[in-house]
Write a protein that holds these residues in place. Sequence first.
Motif: not given
Length: 64
Positions: A8-32
């Motif tokens: 996760l820390p490397t993923l956050m660095e590479r994508t420049q996205l926060s932890r919550s945004t990344l998990y929202d991108k994986m959550n079908p119930k999220s608007k993101r």
Amino acid sequence: MNERIIRLPTLMERTQLSRSTLYDKMNPKSKRYDASFPRPIKLSISAVGWFEQDIIDWLNSKKS
């Protein structure tokens, strides 16, 4: 083939996205939610990671 796994820390660095945004991108119930975002792989009971090449491919697909 040598697939590098990033955590996760490397993923956050590479994508420049926060932890919550990344998990929202994986959550079908999220608007993101983004169905094209790579799914994590389970490394242990409490650890996940992502294949580095999947993240690179996803980032490249977002370039427009």
